[in-house]
Write an enzyme that holds these catalytic residues in place. Sequence first.
Site, PDB file in Angstrom:
ATOM      1  CG  ASP A 552      -0.191  -0.121   2.530  1.00 20.60           C
ATOM      2  OD1 ASP A 552       0.686  -0.995   2.623  1.00 20.60           O
ATOM      3  OD2 ASP A 552      -0.485   0.641   3.476  1.00 20.60           O
ATOM      4  CD  GLU A 553      -1.218   4.726   2.739  1.00 14.24           C
ATOM      5  OE1 GLU A 553      -2.211   5.459   2.903  1.00 14.24           O
ATOM      6  OE2 GLU A 553      -0.450   4.425   3.680  1.00 14.24           O
TER       7      GLU A 553
END
Length: 901
Positions: A552-553
């Site tokens: 993620d991210e």
Amino acid sequence: MKPIKLRTLAAFITAVGFIGSAHTEMTSAMSPQNPMSSQQIVDLLSQLKVTFKIIDNQAGSHGTDCAILGADSAACNRVNIILSNGDQAINSSDWALYFHSIRQILKLDNDQYKITHVTGDLHKLEPTKKFTGIKANEKVVLPIIGEYWQIYSTDFMPRWYATSGDARPKVLASTDTENISKFLSDLEGEQWKRTTTDNNILMTPENRFAKNQQVATISEDKLRGQIIPTPKALSVHSQDVDLSRGVRLELGGLSVESINVIRERFKARDINLTDEGYRIATQINASQFTGPWRVNGAYSLEITTKGTQIVAFDQSGVFYGLQSLFSLLSANGIPKIATLTAKDAPRFEYRGVFLDVGRNFHSKEAVLRLLDQMSRYKLNKFHFHLSDDEGWRLEIPGLPELTEIGSQRCHDLRETQCLLPQLGSGPDSNNMGSGYFSRQDYIDILNYAKARQIEVIPEIDIPAHARAAVVSMEARYKRLMAQGKEQEANEYRLLDPTDTSNTTSVQFYDRHSYLNPCMDSSRRFIDKVISEVVAMHKEAGLPLNTWHFGGDEAKNIRLGAGYQDKDGPIVPDKGIINQKIEDKPWAKSQACQKMIAQGVIKDVDELASYFAIEVSKIVNAHGINTMQAWQDGLKHAKSATDFATKHVAVNFWDTLYWGGYDSANDWANKGYRVVISSPDYVYLDMPYEVHPKERGYYWATRFNDEAKIFSFAPNNMPQNAETSVDRDGNYFNTHSNKRWPGAYGMSGQSWSETVRTDEQMEYMIYPRLLPLAERAWHQADWEQNYQHGREYKGGITHYIDTARLQQDWERFANLIGQRELAKLDSAKITYRLPVPGGRIVSGTLEANIALPGVVIQYSLDNGKTWQDYNDRQRPHVSDNVKIRSVNTDGNRFSRIDEVKL
């Protein structure tokens, strides 16, 4: 000079041998002829009293140009930090105060001081050349402007600390507390609102009372025979069975370890295990289960006065059938159960709980308690988030730096001994900011989970959120290079030394937050970690079936939609920054640029997904058949078939009202197993209610209470528009014209940024874990099947039978309040007690509670004494009344609120 530990003014005066008035002594000590030591300066600074006062959470609407300050989405807040000095002047300028702030500080309006961002949430306050000292008893006001908003008390972090020269850092006593209200003034007026158009409802006693009125108390006899989570088919009979004379267990189909769990649970209820007691027999007979009943965990349960028989599809079904029997028992009193017939099977194969121990560590004991409660409510997947920017939490043989450095937080600016402090941990490693699980700890956790039919899914979050690993491996690199072992030093290095990218992660770290996916050493590192974890699982006899990649991210937040370049066309509601100096992660890594030149990837944007595919090959080579990830980490892959593992699962965490109702379909249609992990419904780090004194982040929603989780329809996402609101308390519309193959599972996430202790962890998880388990196991009759193209309009359409939903919730809320909370007390779980609702009508106090059965107390003398509230004998009052609720043991209480006359 050996540092001196000084805790009081008296100790200080004694230590330096002063005589005369304190003021004279201190002035003399700080004069050029008699300068203070660095440690004495730190000791003096540690007595400063720090307080925060919110001035404006909507500063952009009230004249502050948030955009020109570079605030994301042009949103900023104004806060005053007040430093109150004691009776000793501070004239030295050789010092700094470090403090934690999850909000980036954009401006400080006091030219005697400056604030600089260090990394993550760590900031540094120090004097400028204009500093004239802090007089005795002076209050120094530091007006700051910060990004976004600060509308919950947990936006503010404890444990400021003072430094000077080479002195030992020391926490400021006024901030050394988990009670944030000790250094934060109460929010006033509409400061609890995120924007001027925030339509959420602040939970006052009166508003809470109106909400609670929708849940009436149900008599105990009407709850008889009810099981949590609710079985698919249940028929309750008239007679009861008394187990006080003991039970005779004939447990076929269970492992020895699981049998021991069952035996211990009977003993914990003071039910004797005898050869002549009430017979409870179990067996596996898969042939009895056909069609939709033929799934893992299915069972039938027959309770008669002569005995209980459980027949199951598999071992987990045997275990779950026994949990249904335990569910019928009260926590206290005569151990009796209703006679009944039940046939049951889980709704989802994946029924999960996620626990983050990276941001803040949680003890092995707390993890075991969580696993125990998961098993009682038939939750079967434990998603174990073992690494993040702020900490590495698992011992890996051969890589000792991961735990020697990556699991510890302390004030070491070079980060060769530990990671820098974050999230309120302060300068020392004696709190939950530091810690790790040894290899044996992890094996013990695996064995504990195995006996309770729970799969452990370890997550090592890469390539972003990897700072703890990156810093640890840099320390390893430097150590081995100093020994002349260049090849060994580079074996597991995670940072490309050519990478000078200027990038900022979502939580304000630099390029050290990102493991470099273009280096062979990164693959070797992952292979090493996976091989060691596989070995632990093998030793525990619990095969590693699922590896969580994280993913993620992996982005630069400064290049996000909330910002714009200062030289481009300027539009409203975006921060104005120099985006020309901002880079995507790995943009300047020569290793990554080489891959682009070779055509391996088109752009660095694709690197997270590319690396996920590469890691899936490693995962598959270790005999692991499923790789799992947060869905945004795989967004550049074409479909699940791009990966080497047999299955690929994604935790789907888009907010529903921002389009998640539609984008969930895309992931399912690409062949991914979709685990619904919606932050606006099942993130357990979000607050329970709209109130500044609740704990949690709120980027996805202002509240996730038990009723909201219970009302969540995970397998028909659009439906939720009729039963909930968005982050700002507004109705929203949903629809999708795409095919929905159905969810694979559902998971509740317990992130730990604001959760520093085990007690806080349990406050956030319980009792929300119970409605989470209900929705993961049981599809209610008020849940609609997904209908292609149907549009749900909040507040307008009425496809959902909300009366049936309310009736179902009323039943469940009464079960929690009257029965299940007492069980949590028996298990020593520090769950959240609901704050009562209350109002005063014609001089009479009326009070109620969200979970009927929980005892309400009130105080007429401002909290000095308390009495139990009886709704049949409502007290007459002549002034404001304090209210709270109390647990079944009488030793824990809810947050106190006040009913105004």
